[in-house]
Design a protein around this motif. Structure first.
Motif, PDB file in Angstrom:
ATOM      1  N   ALA A 193      48.427  44.039   8.191  1.00  0.00           N
ATOM      2  CA  ALA A 193      47.557  43.366   9.160  1.00  0.00           C
ATOM      3  C   ALA A 193      48.050  43.577  10.587  1.00  0.00           C
ATOM      4  CB  ALA A 193      47.491  41.872   8.840  1.00  0.00           C
ATOM      5  N   LEU A 194      49.351  43.545  10.786  1.00  0.00           N
ATOM      6  CA  LEU A 194      49.912  43.782  12.119  1.00  0.00           C
ATOM      7  C   LEU A 194      49.618  45.205  12.604  1.00  0.00           C
ATOM      8  CD1 LEU A 194      53.404  42.008  11.949  1.00  0.00           C
ATOM      9  CD2 LEU A 194      51.531  41.470  13.531  1.00  0.00           C
ATOM     10  N   ILE A 195      49.717  46.159  11.691  1.00  0.00           N
ATOM     11  CA  ILE A 195      49.440  47.556  12.042  1.00  0.00           C
ATOM     12  C   ILE A 195      47.979  47.710  12.477  1.00  0.00           C
ATOM     13  CG2 ILE A 195      49.238  49.903  11.127  1.00  0.00           C
ATOM     14  CD1 ILE A 195      51.660  49.254   9.331  1.00  0.00           C
ATOM     15  N   VAL A 196      47.058  47.108  11.702  1.00  0.00           N
ATOM     16  CA  VAL A 196      45.636  47.175  12.051  1.00  0.00           C
ATOM     17  C   VAL A 196      45.392  46.524  13.412  1.00  0.00           C
ATOM     18  CG1 VAL A 196      43.312  46.397  11.449  1.00  0.00           C
ATOM     19  CG2 VAL A 196      44.835  47.261   9.662  1.00  0.00           C
ATOM     20  N   LEU A 197      46.011  45.377  13.643  1.00  0.00           N
ATOM     21  CA  LEU A 197      45.813  44.655  14.906  1.00  0.00           C
ATOM     22  C   LEU A 197      46.314  45.473  16.096  1.00  0.00           C
ATOM     23  CD1 LEU A 197      44.771  41.975  16.055  1.00  0.00           C
ATOM     24  CD2 LEU A 197      47.125  41.098  15.918  1.00  0.00           C
ATOM     25  N   LEU A 198      47.443  46.146  15.928  1.00  0.00           N
ATOM     26  CA  LEU A 198      48.007  46.960  17.016  1.00  0.00           C
ATOM     27  C   LEU A 198      47.086  48.102  17.409  1.00  0.00           C
ATOM     28  CD1 LEU A 198      51.777  47.134  15.955  1.00  0.00           C
ATOM     29  CD2 LEU A 198      50.836  45.975  17.968  1.00  0.00           C
ATOM     30  N   PHE A 199      46.354  48.639  16.436  1.00  0.00           N
ATOM     31  CA  PHE A 199      45.464  49.768  16.712  1.00  0.00           C
ATOM     32  C   PHE A 199      44.015  49.332  16.963  1.00  0.00           C
ATOM     33  CE2 PHE A 199      49.019  51.898  14.648  1.00  0.00           C
ATOM     34  CZ  PHE A 199      49.151  53.045  15.414  1.00  0.00           C
ATOM     35  N   SER A 200      43.784  48.024  17.098  1.00  0.00           N
ATOM     36  CA  SER A 200      42.419  47.510  17.274  1.00  0.00           C
ATOM     37  C   SER A 200      42.083  47.198  18.730  1.00  0.00           C
ATOM     38  CB  SER A 200      42.240  46.234  16.442  1.00  0.00           C
ATOM     39  OG  SER A 200      42.994  45.163  17.005  1.00  0.00           O
ATOM     40  N   ASP A 201      43.007  47.489  19.645  1.00  0.00           N
ATOM     41  CA  ASP A 201      42.819  47.204  21.082  1.00  0.00           C
ATOM     42  C   ASP A 201      42.759  45.708  21.394  1.00  0.00           C
ATOM     43  OD1 ASP A 201      42.765  49.898  21.838  1.00  0.00           O
ATOM     44  OD2 ASP A 201      40.625  50.044  21.385  1.00  0.00           O
ATOM     45  N   PHE A 202      43.265  44.883  20.489  1.00  0.00           N
ATOM     46  CA  PHE A 202      43.232  43.437  20.732  1.00  0.00           C
ATOM     47  C   PHE A 202      44.072  43.048  21.957  1.00  0.00           C
ATOM     48  CE2 PHE A 202      45.185  39.198  19.992  1.00  0.00           C
ATOM     49  CZ  PHE A 202      44.025  38.425  20.054  1.00  0.00           C
ATOM     50  N   PHE A 203      45.207  43.696  22.108  1.00  0.00           N
ATOM     51  CA  PHE A 203      46.122  43.310  23.181  1.00  0.00           C
ATOM     52  C   PHE A 203      45.705  43.865  24.550  1.00  0.00           C
ATOM     53  CE2 PHE A 203      48.626  42.990  19.274  1.00  0.00           C
ATOM     54  CZ  PHE A 203      49.015  41.669  19.364  1.00  0.00           C
ATOM     55  N   SER A 204      44.603  44.622  24.553  1.00  0.00           N
ATOM     56  CA  SER A 204      44.055  45.062  25.832  1.00  0.00           C
ATOM     57  C   SER A 204      43.069  44.041  26.397  1.00  0.00           C
ATOM     58  CB  SER A 204      43.353  46.414  25.676  1.00  0.00           C
ATOM     59  OG  SER A 204      42.217  46.290  24.832  1.00  0.00           O
ATOM     60  N   LYS A 205      42.746  43.019  25.606  1.00  0.00           N
ATOM     61  CA  LYS A 205      41.845  41.968  26.061  1.00  0.00           C
ATOM     62  C   LYS A 205      42.543  41.037  27.048  1.00  0.00           C
ATOM     63  CE  LYS A 205      38.949  41.624  21.883  1.00  0.00           C
ATOM     64  NZ  LYS A 205      37.619  41.636  22.520  1.00  0.00           N
ATOM     65  N   ASP A 206      41.768  40.338  27.817  1.00  0.00           N
ATOM     66  CA  ASP A 206      42.289  39.321  28.730  1.00  0.00           C
ATOM     67  C   ASP A 206      42.504  38.040  27.928  1.00  0.00           C
ATOM     68  OD1 ASP A 206      42.975  37.606  30.732  1.00  0.00           O
ATOM     69  OD2 ASP A 206      41.215  37.963  31.986  1.00  0.00           O
ATOM     70  N   LEU A 207      43.648  37.932  27.278  1.00  0.00           N
ATOM     71  CA  LEU A 207      43.894  36.850  26.342  1.00  0.00           C
ATOM     72  C   LEU A 207      43.898  35.474  26.997  1.00  0.00           C
ATOM     73  CD1 LEU A 207      46.711  38.487  24.155  1.00  0.00           C
ATOM     74  CD2 LEU A 207      44.249  38.487  23.768  1.00  0.00           C
ATOM     75  N   MET A 208      44.211  35.424  28.284  1.00  0.00           N
ATOM     76  CA  MET A 208      44.328  34.139  28.974  1.00  0.00           C
ATOM     77  C   MET A 208      42.983  33.624  29.491  1.00  0.00           C
ATOM     78  SD  MET A 208      47.462  33.274  28.697  1.00  0.00           S
ATOM     79  CE  MET A 208      47.519  31.922  29.880  1.00  0.00           C
ATOM     80  N   ASN A 209      42.108  34.525  29.938  1.00  0.00           N
ATOM     81  CA  ASN A 209      40.914  34.096  30.663  1.00  0.00           C
ATOM     82  C   ASN A 209      39.578  34.376  29.978  1.00  0.00           C
ATOM     83  OD1 ASN A 209      42.486  33.235  32.976  1.00  0.00           O
ATOM     84  ND2 ASN A 209      42.799  35.420  33.402  1.00  0.00           N
ATOM     85  N   ASP A 210      39.596  35.052  28.848  1.00  0.00           N
ATOM     86  CA  ASP A 210      38.360  35.400  28.153  1.00  0.00           C
ATOM     87  C   ASP A 210      37.883  34.203  27.327  1.00  0.00           C
ATOM     88  OD1 ASP A 210      36.321  36.434  26.589  1.00  0.00           O
ATOM     89  OD2 ASP A 210      37.304  38.373  26.303  1.00  0.00           O
ATOM     90  N   THR A 211      36.929  33.444  27.853  1.00  0.00           N
ATOM     91  CA  THR A 211      36.455  32.234  27.156  1.00  0.00           C
ATOM     92  C   THR A 211      35.730  32.564  25.853  1.00  0.00           C
ATOM     93  OG1 THR A 211      34.431  32.258  28.505  1.00  0.00           O
ATOM     94  CG2 THR A 211      36.266  30.910  29.285  1.00  0.00           C
ATOM     95  N   GLU A 212      35.034  33.683  25.828  1.00  0.00           N
ATOM     96  CA  GLU A 212      34.349  34.115  24.604  1.00  0.00           C
ATOM     97  C   GLU A 212      35.361  34.386  23.501  1.00  0.00           C
ATOM     98  OE1 GLU A 212      32.062  37.985  24.293  1.00  0.00           O
ATOM     99  OE2 GLU A 212      30.398  36.588  24.565  1.00  0.00           O
ATOM    100  N   LEU A 213      36.486  34.980  23.879  1.00  0.00           N
ATOM    101  CA  LEU A 213      37.549  35.254  22.920  1.00  0.00           C
ATOM    102  C   LEU A 213      38.156  33.949  22.410  1.00  0.00           C
ATOM    103  CD1 LEU A 213      39.571  37.110  21.458  1.00  0.00           C
ATOM    104  CD2 LEU A 213      40.935  37.134  23.560  1.00  0.00           C
TER     105      LEU A 213
END
Length: 290
Positions: A193-213
């Motif tokens: 699951a960690l491998i999939v998450l790393l290659f899913s571009d999740f960490f390119s999101k604005d984790l702090m300010n994206d209200t939809e996320l």
């Protein structure tokens, strides 16, 4: 409490929990991709189960980890992604109805792979249930021409995975506590699951300010903890106290809850869809006749 009473209580609770899972997937997909949803769902559930059941791992013997691993991928990991991708194209209620073919597929695999006998009524039920599935796919494609109903194949593939898993639990993991199976499953899945998450571009999101996320993650936490973590323990116990076909009959009642959520969310449900759903349920019921 007698075992016969317990299994019906487990069945009722799982119906409500898993029936609500389809709308949670739909809502979480608003802020997440299918890959992100599947990976995070697995990781959140793994964290929860390790916190409450880490000590139960010692009850799994070395030679049993092979079946724990197979069960993990077939019963949790692969279906999590298949349903996530499927619901990008088809309604959550339709996905839940097609998932009710799991007992039929369980019967087929039980006969072909696990040498479990079947009756004429059960064979007839398989044919009726598959006919209902085809009619439902046709009905959905007709009223939702903008949706790609080839994605219904992903739901059916997930049902095959579930069917294999329930037979494996009954045949090879019967003596292991339900909590141990669930925790063992998710220990196996943490790294994939960690491998999939790393290659899913999740960490390119604005984790702090994206209200939809943030909203999507809220739905996902509920889905992971209750719809995956708690329910997996309950389902493993249900398989052990009953039969594979009875345990998978939870998929008969899941669509009722999912349909209610879908209609509340504005999904269209026609009389023809209702007719096709009825045929699927008839086929499933026939497979359970003595």
């Amino acid at each position: 409490m007698k075992s016969i009473e317990k299994k019906w209580i487990y069945l009722a609770i799982l119906s409500v929990v898993w029936g609500s899972s389809f709308i949670l997937i739909k809502k979480a997909l608003i802020g997440l991709t299918p890959l992100q949803l599947g990976a995070l769902r697995t990781l959140f559930a793994a964290t929860f189960l390790l916190l409450i059941g880490f000590k139960s791992l010692k009850k799994i013997k070395k030679h049993e980890w092979k079946w724990i691993t197979i069960s993990a991928f077939l019963g949790t990991f692969i279906p999590a992604f298949l349903f996530a991708f499927a619901e990008t194209e088809i309604d959550s209620a339709v996905a839940s109805i097609l998932n009710s073919t799991t007992p039929i597929i369980t019967l087929i695999l039980g006969a072909i792979v696990f040498s479990i006998g079947y009756t004429r009524n059960q064979l007839f039920g398989v044919v009726v249930g598959l006919l209902g599935s085809l009619l439902l796919i046709y009905a959905g494609a007709a009223i939702n021409p903008d949706q790609n109903y080839w994605y219904t194949g992903l739901v059916l593939a997930a049902s095959v995975c579930y069917a294999f898993n329930v037979n494996i639990i009954k045949r090879h993991l019967q003596t292991i506590p339900a909590m141990s199976i669930a925790v063992g499953n998710f220990v196996v899945l943490i790294i994939p699951a960690l491998i999939v998450l790393l290659f899913s571009d999740f960490f390119s999101k604005d984790l702090m300010n994206d209200t939809e996320l943030h909203t999507a993650l809220g739905y996902l936490v509920i889905l992971a903890v209750v719809g995956t973590g708690v329910s997996k323990v309950m389902f493993n116990k249900l398989v052990q106290m009953s039969t594979p076909v009875f345990a998978t009959s939870v998929t008969y009642t899941i669509p009722i809850i999912a349909l209610l959520w879908g209609m509340l969310d504005g999904e269209r449900f026609t009389l023809f869809k209702g007719f096709a759903t009825g045929i699927i349920l008839l086929g499933v019921l026939l497979t359970n006749r003595k």
